[in-house]
Design an enzyme around this catalytic site. Structure first.
Site, PDB file in Angstrom:
ATOM      1  N   LYS A  99       0.884  -1.159   0.000  1.00 61.39           N
ATOM      2  CA  LYS A  99       0.000   0.000   0.000  1.00 61.39           C
ATOM      3  C   LYS A  99       0.923   1.210   0.000  1.00 61.39           C
ATOM      4  CE  LYS A  99      -3.041   2.824   2.707  1.00 61.39           C
ATOM      5  NZ  LYS A  99      -3.487   3.163   4.077  1.00 61.39           N
ATOM      6  N   GLY A 160      -7.519   9.710   9.376  1.00 61.72           N
ATOM      7  CA  GLY A 160      -7.803   9.826  10.795  1.00 61.72           C
ATOM      8  C   GLY A 160      -8.821  10.877  11.180  1.00 61.72           C
ATOM      9  N   ALA A 186      -9.277   5.935   4.087  1.00 58.15           N
ATOM     10  CA  ALA A 186      -9.129   7.094   4.983  1.00 58.15           C
ATOM     11  C   ALA A 186     -10.424   7.880   5.097  1.00 58.15           C
ATOM     12  CB  ALA A 186      -8.006   8.024   4.546  1.00 58.15           C
ATOM     13  N   GLY A 187     -10.697   8.316   6.320  1.00 57.80           N
ATOM     14  CA  GLY A 187     -11.807   9.208   6.590  1.00 57.80           C
ATOM     15  C   GLY A 187     -13.057   8.556   7.147  1.00 57.80           C
ATOM     16  N   ASN A 208      -8.639   2.177   9.539  1.00 62.32           N
ATOM     17  CA  ASN A 208      -7.904   1.860  10.763  1.00 62.32           C
ATOM     18  C   ASN A 208      -8.470   2.639  11.941  1.00 62.32           C
ATOM     19  OD1 ASN A 208      -4.326   1.700  11.625  1.00 62.32           O
ATOM     20  ND2 ASN A 208      -6.117   1.238  12.819  1.00 62.32           N
TER      21      ASN A 208
END
Length: 257
Positions: A99, A160, A186-187, A208
């Site tokens: 990634k 994040g 993301a987000g 994550n």
């Protein structure tokens, strides 16, 4: 069987890809990963103890027969640094998958797309399977595909942030522009964000912080699993048309007066 999720020839049973960072401890991480149902997990090469086998390592808590490892180049700010990090991960036996992250700004953590394209071309030539994290820019995503990327991973919102999908229209255009899998990365902050992404028709969602940052990461992992499955089913089912005015659920046609 007809609706398989395939990345770089790998058939994945889950369209949810999860990260391994930000958990309070490795045991909690492992429990959350299991609850998510994911079979691909990202691992930051810089967080893995690759040298001193006597010390505890993230890899000690990952069942590599259960999970496909997706090493990432988190924390890299130049193409050179990202390429070096990817090579280190492969030489350490993690995977030829990567990634690819090349960050352009420390505050926003937005990608440096010029450096990302450069690193993608280099790593593809070296036999890596490259999954680049990028802005939600259809032009850049097309260039990454042309550079040999096996998938593109446009952000839903800044890393994040938990803001959810901020620009669904760009994601729709990306889906029309590229032929490789599109994974929102993301987000995502909660289950409804994941469902919205999947209802757009993307191939999968990578997250994550949305899980690790929850008050109860294990329960949130279960919620994200169900959200991704629900969003995919809704996309395949095809939503009803939007209308400005009401339409009776019980039409009057055929009613005996």
């Amino acid at each position: 069987m007809a609706d398989q999720f395939v990345i770089a020839g790998r058939k994945l049973s889950s369209r949810l890809i999860v990260g391994t960072g930000k958990y309070e401890n490795f045991d909690l991480m492992r429990e959350a990963l299991e609850a998510s149902g994911a079979d691909m997990v990202t691992v930051a090469v810089r967080r893995v103890n690759l040298t001193d086998k006597s010390k505890e390592s993230l890899l000690d808590y990952l069942d590599t027969d259960r999970f496909t490892l997706l090493p990432n180049t988190a924390g890299c700010y130049t193409a050179e640094d990202a390429v070096r990090c990817a090579r280190l991960g492969r030489e350490a036996g993690l995977s030829e998958l990567v990634k690819l992250e090349v960050i352009g700004d420390e505050k926003t953590l937005f990608p440096d797309n010029e450096a990302l394209l450069e690193a993608t071309r280099i790593l593809v030539k070296e036999g890596f399977t490259v999954l680049p994290y990028t802005n939600d820019d259809p032009i850049v995503c097309k260039k990454l595909e042309e550079a040999g990327a096996a998938a593109v991973m446009p952000l839903g919102a800044p890393i994040g942030s938990g803001l959810g999908i901020q620009n669904p229209n760009n994601l729709r255009i990306i889906l029309e522009t590229v032929s490789v899998p599109v994974v929102v990365d993301a987000g995502v902050g909660t289950a409804s964000d994941a469902t919205i992404a999947m209802e757009l028709g993307v191939g999968g969602v990578l997250m994550n912080s949305g899980i690790a940052g929850a008050d109860d990461p294990v329960s949130m992992a279960k919620a994200m699993k169900l959200a991704v499955e629900s969003g995919r089913l809704a996309f395949l089912a095809g939503r009803m048309p939007r209308k400005l005015y009401a339409t009776a659920s019980s039409p009057l046609e055929g009613v005996v007066k």
